[in-house]
Design a protein around this motif. Structure first.
Motif, short mmCIF file in Angstrom:
data_model
loop_
_atom_site.label_atom_id
_atom_site.label_comp_id
_atom_site.label_asym_id
_atom_site.label_seq_id
_atom_site.Cartn_x
_atom_site.Cartn_y
_atom_site.Cartn_z
N GLN A 1 0.86 -1.19 0.00
CA GLN A 1 0.00 0.00 0.00
C GLN A 1 0.89 1.24 0.00
N THR A 2 1.52 1.50 -1.13
CA THR A 2 2.54 2.54 -1.19
C THR A 2 2.00 3.91 -1.59
N ASP A 3 0.68 4.00 -1.85
CA ASP A 3 0.15 5.32 -2.15
C ASP A 3 0.16 6.15 -0.86
N PHE A 4 0.05 7.45 -1.03
CA PHE A 4 0.10 8.35 0.11
C PHE A 4 -1.28 8.84 0.49
N VAL A 5 -1.47 9.04 1.79
CA VAL A 5 -2.70 9.62 2.30
C VAL A 5 -2.35 10.92 3.02
N GLY A 6 -3.26 11.86 2.98
CA GLY A 6 -3.03 13.15 3.63
C GLY A 6 -3.92 13.34 4.83
N GLU A 7 -4.09 12.30 5.62
CA GLU A 7 -5.04 12.31 6.74
C GLU A 7 -4.36 12.48 8.10
N LEU A 8 -3.12 12.90 8.15
CA LEU A 8 -2.38 12.98 9.41
C LEU A 8 -2.84 14.20 10.20
N SER A 9 -3.51 13.94 11.30
CA SER A 9 -4.06 15.00 12.13
C SER A 9 -2.96 15.92 12.66
N GLY A 10 -3.20 17.21 12.57
CA GLY A 10 -2.26 18.18 13.11
C GLY A 10 -1.08 18.47 12.22
N CYS A 11 -1.10 17.99 10.99
CA CYS A 11 0.02 18.20 10.07
C CYS A 11 -0.53 18.53 8.69
#
Length: 100
Positions: free
Chosen positions: A32-42
């Motif tokens: 699962q090498t795609d990226f997600v932009g769900e990192l809280s606070g960043c």
């Protein structure tokens, strides 16, 4: 015989995340090498989907264990470390725990 420096930790909790072993679950996560932009606070941060999902899957049980140990924010130090892919999961888990 192992050599190195040791540091004394008088209090706190150590969480250690192992690296991958050869099995289907780890292979799926590593793929699962795609990226997600769900990192809280960043805002604007993107992270590896597999490592993010692994850290997220651990977060609730780790929080419950910390509560059982009476280790709540501000009362104790939590050390998070890992080896190999476990280091990536550990870094994300440390961030998630710090965000609450």
């Amino acid at each position: 015989e192992p050599q190195g420096e040791a540091s004394v930790v008088d209090s706190g909790v150590l969480i250690s995340i192992r690296g991958s072993i050869q099995n289907d679950a780890n292979a799926r996560r590593d793929d699962q090498t795609d990226f997600v932009g769900e990192l809280s606070g960043c805002e604007g941060c993107e992270v590896h989907r597999g490592f993010y999902e692994s850290a997220g899957a651990l977060q609730q049980s780790i929080m419950l264990n910390l509560q059982e140990l009476l280790c709540v924010p501000g009362s104790c130090t939590v050390y998070v470390t890992g080896h190999g892919s476990g280091a990536a999961v550990a870094a994300l888990l440390a961030w998630m725990l710090a965000q609450g």
